[in-house]
Design a protein around this motif. Structure first.
Motif, mmCIF file in Angstrom:
data_model
loop_
_atom_site.group_PDB
_atom_site.id
_atom_site.type_symbol
_atom_site.label_atom_id
_atom_site.label_comp_id
_atom_site.label_asym_id
_atom_site.label_seq_id
_atom_site.Cartn_x
_atom_site.Cartn_y
_atom_site.Cartn_z
ATOM 1 N N ALA A 107 -21.733 49.796 20.404
ATOM 2 C CA ALA A 107 -21.313 49.365 21.588
ATOM 3 C C ALA A 107 -19.993 50.049 22.073
ATOM 4 O O ALA A 107 -19.748 50.164 23.267
ATOM 5 C CB ALA A 107 -21.400 47.839 21.845
ATOM 6 N N LEU A 149 -26.041 48.306 25.057
ATOM 7 C CA LEU A 149 -26.717 49.329 24.429
ATOM 8 C C LEU A 149 -28.026 49.377 25.263
ATOM 9 O O LEU A 149 -28.578 50.526 25.359
ATOM 10 C CB LEU A 149 -27.017 49.075 22.864
ATOM 11 N N TYR A 155 -30.789 54.848 23.950
ATOM 12 C CA TYR A 155 -31.271 53.745 22.894
ATOM 13 C C TYR A 155 -32.498 53.146 23.163
ATOM 14 O O TYR A 155 -32.889 52.846 24.255
ATOM 15 C CB TYR A 155 -30.021 52.704 22.857
#
Length: 410
Positions: A107, A149, A155
């Motif tokens: 993060a 994220l 991601y």
């Protein structure tokens, strides 16, 4: 017919797996073993804490390649920096289990070990499978990092499941099962991380229906719903909101899919018609019965009371009804499971039922059709396009179908 072509799956696929320090690390053995058996090349990175749960030797043996640790990272034995080589090598990067510690590092873009350095040195799709105690998972700081994220298109984040955890707590935080992880990886290898169904709503029917004569006897077919399940998985992995209407099945519905279980054609008709207005694409992969017993007994009929001839009546033609009600922006895809000549009856169904696309698939060839994990088919549309799909897994078939439909403007 114009634009005829064939698809096959022969390219080497490369998956990099990062393992961080959690008890769920043992599940990665099954992921690595399964991927290797499908011909995928695998490299593994273990954090220092991951080695407290599983050894590099175990993963090296299963992947048929050395597993990397921080000791390798800090040794000048590579022609190029190890994290650069690994990052450029991978087609898909999995981190599982993803711990709260590694999640926080991702993060904030930190790079203090081989795993996190390789994340920053790579550009391929990155799949995350978190695992931790329920209280840890529900901490505000952890959820803040997780939500951060989710805003990064690189991601691809798997939901945690609820169940019995290693701490004896029952709750959220359980890592996705290996089969779910492998399926998601296979999707990413096909799409290269594209979410080309994001914002779309896909309605899928799957499996066979059962038309009962009495509480224990029914007219049915051998459909297991595996093709519909694969379609739901593929659509979900490509970013769609998925509703799966399925007959009796012995598989688990993927996390994130809205599933509605039905038994008869009448029940499937009701649910499909109710769900139709909210769908952008409707895929009728279910093997719906054609007829049902005219009379139903609420009690099991004794053998001596079974009719010598069974009066039948037709069941609703769900595809035709959907075609009559669909709006111009909606796409309706049907399936035609056939023996012998599969194209002629499929074309008739395509035009007679006003479908946008039809999937003609043989059920009389080995390892194809009902109950099989694999399939082969020919896609046909109203514009005269034809695409032949060589034998492949049903998940690959599902992705090929979405590629075909998207190219026509879903």
């Amino acid at each position: 017919m114009p634009n005829s072509q064939s698809k096959n799956e022969n390219l080497t696929k490369r998956v990099l797996i990062g393992v961080s320090g959690g008890i769920a690390a043992y599940k990665i053995c099954e992921v690595v073993s399964t991927l290797f058996k499908t011909g995928v090349e695998i490299r593994v990175i273990l954090t220092r804490s991951a080695q407290e749960f599983i050894t590099p030797l175990t993963l090296a043996t299963l992947s048929r390649h050395c597993a990397y640790t921080d000791d390798d990272f800090w040794q000048p034995i590579h022609s190029r920096p190890l994290h650069i080589e690994l990052g450029e090598w991978a087609d898909v990067f999995l981190i599982a289990p993803l711990t709260a510690n590694t999640l926080a590092k991702l993060a904030y873009g930190m790079a203090d070990n081989l795993l996190t350095n390789t994340v920053l040195a790579s550009t391929c799709p990155l799949l995350l499978a978190p695992a931790m105690n329920t209280d840890m998972w529900e901490q505000l700081a952890v959820q803040r990092n997780w939500q951060q994220l989710l805003t990064d298109s690189r991601y691809h984040c798997m939901s945690t499941a609820s169940g019995l955890l290693a701490c004896d707590r029952v709750g959220a935080g359980r890592m996705a099962e290996p089969r779910e992880i492998v399926t998601h990886i296979q999707s990413l290898l096909h799409t290269r991380g594209k979410r080309d169904l994001a914002g779309k709503r896909v309605l899928i029917s799957a499996g066979g229906t059962r038309e009962y004569l009495d509480p224990v006897r029914f007219i049915g077919n051998p459909s297991t719903g595996k093709m519909g399940l694969a379609l739901a998985q593929a659509a979900l992995h490509r970013g769609a909101s998925v509703t799966l209407v399925h007959g009796p099945a012995n598989w688990e519905v993927p996390l994130g899919v809205q599933a509605i279980s039905v038994i008869s054609a009448d029940q499937m008709q009701q649910v499909m018609l109710k769900s139709l207005p909210n769908a952008d694409a409707i895929i009728m992969s279910a093997a719906v019965a054609d007829v049902k017993p005219r009379d139903y007994s609420t009690e099991k009929l004794p053998k001596r009371s079974l009719p010598q001839t069974l009066p039948l009546e037709p069941v609703p033609d769900i595809v035709t009804q959907l075609a009559q009600l669909k709006k111009p922006h909606q796409r309706l895809i049907g399936f035609a499971a056939q023996t012998g000549d599969i194209i002629t009856p499929a074309l008739e169904k395509l035009h007679n039922k006003n479908l946008d696309v039809i999937v003609a698939n043989p059920i009389d060839l080995p390892d194809s059709g009902f109950g099989s994990d694999n399939n082969q088919a020919i896609f046909l549309d109203l514009q005269g396009h034809k695409l032949e799909i060589a034998p492949c897994t049903k998940l690959q078939m599902a992705h090929h179908l979405f590629d075909f439909v998207i190219s026509e403007g879903i």
